[in-house]
Design an enzyme around this catalytic site. Structure first.
Site, PDB file in Angstrom:
ATOM      1  N   ASP A  57       0.859  -1.195   0.000  1.00 58.20           N
ATOM      2  CA  ASP A  57       0.000   0.000   0.000  1.00 58.20           C
ATOM      3  C   ASP A  57       0.890   1.239   0.000  1.00 58.20           C
ATOM      4  O   ASP A  57       1.994   1.217  -0.561  1.00 58.20           O
ATOM      5  CB  ASP A  57      -0.913  -0.040   1.237  1.00 58.20           C
ATOM      6  CG  ASP A  57      -2.263   0.612   0.987  1.00 58.20           C
ATOM      7  OD1 ASP A  57      -2.283   1.837   0.768  1.00 58.20           O
ATOM      8  OD2 ASP A  57      -3.286  -0.088   1.028  1.00 58.20           O
ATOM      9  N   SER A  60     -11.547  -1.012  -0.257  1.00 62.80           N
ATOM     10  CA  SER A  60     -10.248  -0.994   0.432  1.00 62.80           C
ATOM     11  C   SER A  60     -10.404  -1.291   1.909  1.00 62.80           C
ATOM     12  O   SER A  60      -9.466  -1.752   2.562  1.00 62.80           O
ATOM     13  CB  SER A  60      -9.569   0.374   0.279  1.00 62.80           C
ATOM     14  OG  SER A  60      -8.865   0.460  -0.914  1.00 62.80           O
ATOM     15  N   HIS A  65      -3.599   5.962   3.365  1.00 66.49           N
ATOM     16  CA  HIS A  65      -4.409   4.787   3.050  1.00 66.49           C
ATOM     17  C   HIS A  65      -3.890   3.535   3.751  1.00 66.49           C
ATOM     18  O   HIS A  65      -4.662   2.760   4.342  1.00 66.49           O
ATOM     19  CB  HIS A  65      -4.396   4.613   1.527  1.00 66.49           C
ATOM     20  CG  HIS A  65      -5.362   3.629   0.975  1.00 66.49           C
ATOM     21  ND1 HIS A  65      -5.040   2.315   0.740  1.00 66.49           N
ATOM     22  CD2 HIS A  65      -6.649   3.775   0.576  1.00 66.49           C
ATOM     23  CE1 HIS A  65      -6.078   1.691   0.215  1.00 66.49           C
ATOM     24  NE2 HIS A  65      -7.071   2.548   0.097  1.00 66.49           N
TER      25      HIS A  65
END
Length: 652
Positions: A210, A470, A279
């Site tokens: 990520d 996600s 994220h």
């Protein structure tokens, strides 16, 4: 408040830009995909995979020679002169990937037509197995964001009160709003806490490929330095120079600077510009946020170790870098990078791009090799309300592809769908009762986890609610860590990735309302899955099904009225013209067939039912999904005696 995102996935096009003499940012180019619903895409070079046994596969010198000779033939030079009025481009070999493919860049910028011609030329060479653009993929960012107000009060982990997604999907009223008179029935939670009696993730490593991770008081970052930053391009990584470096720390992925705009030679459209997403920090918190520490919230597998692998930076990350990250995270060797001392049992990838995953492509090859090493690969389905078969890595063979549901258990309006989906997990619906038409956002509509307040570089740690597939994917990755932990605690072998897939699907909860679009076997249930892994009852009776092989005839099958028999047929990806039938004997038999899960005795949840009078029942489909098909035979009036069951399909 919510923050809508115009796009969550980057679309595929045959575009690239490459000129060593140009500025770093000018390497990137965008062209239309030809798909009306997709925006422009960004690429950096081509990836060429050579056939097994070809000299170019083992010799970098032979590969470099091939690139030069491929463009120097009389036929190619004549074609380019006639079609484009210029000589074919010089191809520069950049590096070899861990899969054995080569990243190459033309020495001049190409139009879309020129790129197509170049790819066709390379594909025509007998030594070449596959050619693909080096796609710039994106984190599948949240479709909406909410910040947790202060003043939450609850024992121990005080903010866990808003984490409906960790609790049981039993319809209980969730009073998660500031107005405690407002509640919502919870049909979408994963029932995490009961699972911890069997396993809490201790001893399991989950690699999060990520944006990296940030320091946070509610995260165990003990493996952050052991992680790695696989971004080779300084423009994307934000470092002063190109090259990979140790550590999985998130440096920020903002694109608000003018240098990132496409019109300035960058990689982001104006509507894509945003502050840093953090994220990877949100994903990591969902998997293994520290629990019972009187701070913040809880994670699915609180004792699991997250290994952050940074492959996404400004504008995303390239196919080539992500493929190497998959290889390294799963314990494979990548040239120029020290071997991973903490190989992951689980990989989570909440990232993707438009374009189906080709079996010969480097992403598919890297995933297949990771699975062969025993690593389970979990991915997000995508946030475009489209068929996930058109997205990568969501459509890669062998992955656990996760769609998103909200608190009511309905498919989130943004979630991708289709036959490639394995199962669903909480991603959040953002709106009241997961219904966007209400226009009212509520805390019970979000998935809550760790985050950071920095607009660009890391700032103050915080918590926030996001929505998206996600968020669904790390719930599933966390449950996989619990499954492995429970098996270890019970003295059992670690389940294989295929066995883990079956545990997840076969113990998942039935959707409270049957989806109109396919989003997998059901909604993940941590309590049931981990109990099954520990050797206890959990889920249905799929584990007791009698295996039926292609072409096999199981004769002499008998059952009384109302009694059932369950069979399982495993259908491969290259199957066509599947037919399952019963014949012979006497009496009355009903046949119910369902992919992934066993159908119920009344056939109400079957994919196909055959209940004509007598013993001859039939199910057939020209294009079967690659999956396990469960066949339930039920005795009708008077039951059935001495019938035969058989199944056939062709392969290509």
């Amino acid at each position: 408040m919510s923050k809508p995102l115009r796009r969550s996935l980057l679309a595929v096009s045959l575009a690239l830009a490459v000129s060593p003499a140009m500025a770093q940012a000018a390497r990137y180019s965008t062209l239309q995909t030809g798909v009306a619903s997709e925006p422009t895409a960004v690429y950096d070079g081509l990836i060429v995979t050579y056939r097994s046994g070809a000299a170019e596969r083992t010799s970098t010198a032979a590969a470099a020679t091939k690139l030069k000779s491929a463009m120097a033939t009389t036929a190619v030079r004549s074609q380019w002169n006639a079609q484009f009025r210029q000589a074919p481009p010089v191809l520069n070999r950049v590096r070899r990937l861990a899969t054995g493919a080569d990243l190459v860049r033309p020495a001049s910028k190409l139009s879309q037509e020129q790129l197509i011609s170049l790819m066709q030329t390379l594909k025509a060479d007998p030594s070449v197995a596959f050619v693909e653009p080096n796609l710039l993929m994106k984190p599948i960012r949240a479709t909406a964001k909410a910040v947790l107000p202060p003043g939450q009060t609850a024992p121990n982990d005080p903010n866990a009160v808003v984490q409906w997604h960790m609790r049981a999907a039993d319809g209980h009223a969730e009073h998660t709003e500031q107005d405690t008179s407002v509640s919502f029935p919870n049909w979408g939670g994963i029932n995490a806490i009961p699972a911890w009696q069997y396993g809490d993730g201790d001893g399991v490593v989950v690699a999060v490929i990520d944006t990296g991770i940030t320091a946070h008081p509610d995260l165990d970052t003990s493996l952050a330095d052991a992680g790695y930053d696989f971004i080779t391009d300084g423009y994307i990584s934000g470092r002063a120079t190109d090259g990979r470096v140790p550590g999985g720390w998130d440096l920020g992925d903002w694109t608000t600077d003018d240098k990132f705009l496409v019109e300035n030679g960058g990689c982001a459209q104006s509507y894509e510009q945003s502050d840093s997403s953090w994220h990877g920090t949100h994903v990591a918190g969902t998997i293994s946020e520290l629990t019972n520490n009187s701070v913040g919230m809880i994670g699915v597998a609180p004792k699991a170790k997250v290994l952050p692998v940074r492959a996404l930076g400004h504008c995303g990350g390239t196919t080539a870098d992500i493929a190497d990250a998959i290889t390294w995270a799963s314990g494979g060797h990548v040239d120029g990078v020290p071997d991973n001392q903490h190989p992951a049992e689980v990989i989570n990838m909440s990232l993707g791009g438009y374009g189906s995953c080709a079996s010969d492509g480097v992403t598919s090859q890297a995933i297949t090799a990771a699975i062969a090493r025993g690593t389970t690969v979990v991915v997000a389905a995508g946030n475009d309300n489209s068929d996930a078969s058109a997205y990568s890595p969501a459509s890669c063979p062998g992955v656990i592809n996760v769609a998103a549901t909200g608190i009511t258990g309905k498919r989130a309006s943004y979630s991708n769908f289709g036959s490639t989906i394995t199962l669903a997990a909480p991603g959040g619906g953002a709106y009241t009762n997961d219904d966007p038409s209400t226009g009212t956002t509520v805390r019970a509509g979000f998935v809550w986890s760790t985050l950071n307040l920095g607009a660009h570089e890391p700032g103050t740690p915080t918590y926030a609610g996001y929505t998206g597939t996600s968020m669904a994917s790390p719930h599933t990755a966390g449950v996989v860590a619990l499954i492995i932990s429970a098996a270890l605690n019970a003295g059992k072998p670690i389940p294989t990735p295929q066995q883990i897939r079956e545990i997840l699907t076969q113990t998942s909860n039935v959707f409270p309302i049957k989806p109109t679009l396919r989003i997998g076997a059901g909604i993940i249930d941590a309590g049931k899955a981990v109990a099954r892994a520990a050797g206890l009852a959990g889920g249905g009776d799929e584990a007791n099904a009698v295996l039926l092989a292609k072409g096999q005839v199981l004769s002499g099958q008998s059952a009384a009225q109302g009694a059932t028999q369950l069979f399982r047929l495993d259908v491969p990806a290259n199957a066509r013209n599947l037919q399952i039938r019963t014949l012979g004997g006497s009496g009355q038999v009903k046949m119910y067939v369902r992919a992934t899960r066993a159908p119920s005795a009344d056939g109400s949840d079957a994919d196909v039912s055959s209940v004509r009078a007598g013993t001859t029942q039939n199910m057939q489909t020209a294009l079967p999904v690659a999956d396990s098909y469960f066949i339930r035979l039920v005795g009708g009036t008077g039951g059935y005696k001495s019938i035969s069951l058989t199944a056939t399909y062709s392969t290509y």
